[in-house]
Write an enzyme that holds these catalytic residues in place. Structure first.
Site, mmCIF file in Angstrom:
data_model
loop_
_atom_site.group_PDB
_atom_site.id
_atom_site.type_symbol
_atom_site.label_atom_id
_atom_site.label_comp_id
_atom_site.label_asym_id
_atom_site.label_seq_id
_atom_site.Cartn_x
_atom_site.Cartn_y
_atom_site.Cartn_z
ATOM 1 C CE LYS A 20 -5.462 3.305 3.040
ATOM 2 N NZ LYS A 20 -4.325 3.566 3.958
ATOM 3 C CB VAL A 104 -5.910 -8.953 6.831
ATOM 4 C CG1 VAL A 104 -7.023 -9.524 5.969
ATOM 5 C CG2 VAL A 104 -5.005 -10.071 7.342
ATOM 6 N N GLY A 106 -2.518 -4.507 6.671
ATOM 7 C CA GLY A 106 -1.363 -4.040 5.920
ATOM 8 C C GLY A 106 -1.335 -2.541 5.704
ATOM 9 C CG ASP A 145 -8.690 4.735 5.689
ATOM 10 O OD1 ASP A 145 -8.504 5.966 5.747
ATOM 11 O OD2 ASP A 145 -7.795 3.898 5.930
#
Length: 291
Positions: A20, A104, A106, A145
């Protein structure tokens, strides 16, 4: 004779876990327990990890393949499977393999999306028949999330990220850059210079005028490399930070333009040409399994 790893649970096609982008991230307050209140436009993108599920003896829940040696207590996909099994008294085993494509650390939500795909897939493969609201509530126990990936639709997020209003954003082409630098999310949210009182806005106002990322000034201060990546992308549009980074991105007119810019990205950074999605490919994979 097949090995246990070769014996799939369900169909052999992989289960996607999309990344996302935070198109904006406004910090509008802070709760007494320290959690920050936010407003964010969160759009899914077509950069996906892929998960496979294999049969295992009763009670065995493990990660296989790359990163299989991560301690179970630190592995979000194993924690997701164990949470589902424990909460609903499932004794079946499962081996989980992930083909990582999402970088990862990020800010793209890869770990949360992997966990969400575990919940959605195992709910189907273990025939638990849990409603999406129940799975989203479980996901929230794993991370703020996770619910958006469980629900499978881009959304306007509020609260600590768990209050989701599905939204259809323009499905634009983006160039995403991953600098080598890392960012500590905890350090960003603890920084005394972080804005914590952005005015509360509305979805309509976001569509009319866009938004910003309150974490960007703090991340710029903490990482010269991420600041450099933002400045580099600014030559091609309005460069933005996703989450607390380290990934930065810019919307571009079309894929050809994005690939032209990608060819110019400095070798020290990794670039991805992606497209925004409003509906998760996980929903299509679930429908295929259930057909």
């Amino acid at each position: 004779m097949n090995t246990a790893r070769d014996e799939f649970l369900g169909l052999p096609e992989p289960w996607p876990a999309p990344a996302k982008l935070n198109l904006c991230l406004h910090i509008v307050g802070q709760r007494a327990d320290g959690y920050h209140l936010l407003q964010s436009a969160m759009q899914l993108i077509d950069l996906c990890d892929e998960l496979q599920f294999y049969q295992r003896p009763a009670g065995v829940i493990e990660r296989v393949g790359d990163n299989a040696d991560i301690p179970a207590e630190d592995d979000l996909v194993v924690r997701a499977a164990r949470l589902l099994a424990t909460r609903y008294e499932v004794f079946d085993g499962v081996g989980i393999e992930i083909k990582k494509r999402i970088p990862v650390q990020g800010g793209l939500g890869g770990g949360s999306s992997d966990a969400a795909t575990v919940l959605v897939a195992l709910n189907d493969l273990w025939r638990l028949d849990l409603k999406i609201e129940e799975l989203a509530a479980l996901g929230l126990e794993l991370g703020a999330d996770v619910p958006i990936f469980v629900r499978g639709h881009s959304a306007w997020a509020e609260g600590v990220g768990e209050q989701l209003t599905p939204c259809d954003f323009p499905e634009q082409v983006f160039l995403v850059l991953k600098p080598q630098a890392g960012v500590s999310t905890a350090a960003v949210f603890q920084d005394p210079e972080l804005t914590r009182n952005s005015p509360i806005t509305t979805i309509r106002a976001f569509f009319a005028g866009g938004g910003h990322n309150d974490c960007a000034p703090v991340v710029r201060k903490r990482s010269a490399e991420i600041a450099e990546a933002l400045d580099w992308l600014d030559d091609f549009g309005e460069a933005r930070l996703t989450g607390t980074g380290a990934c930065v991105f810019v919307a571009l007119p079309d894929e050809a333009t994005a690939r032209s810019v990608l060819a110019r990205v400095p070798a020290r950074w990794t670039g991805y040409v992606v497209r925004g999605l409003n509906r998760s490919p996980l929903l299509d994979r679930l429908a295929h399994e259930s057909a």
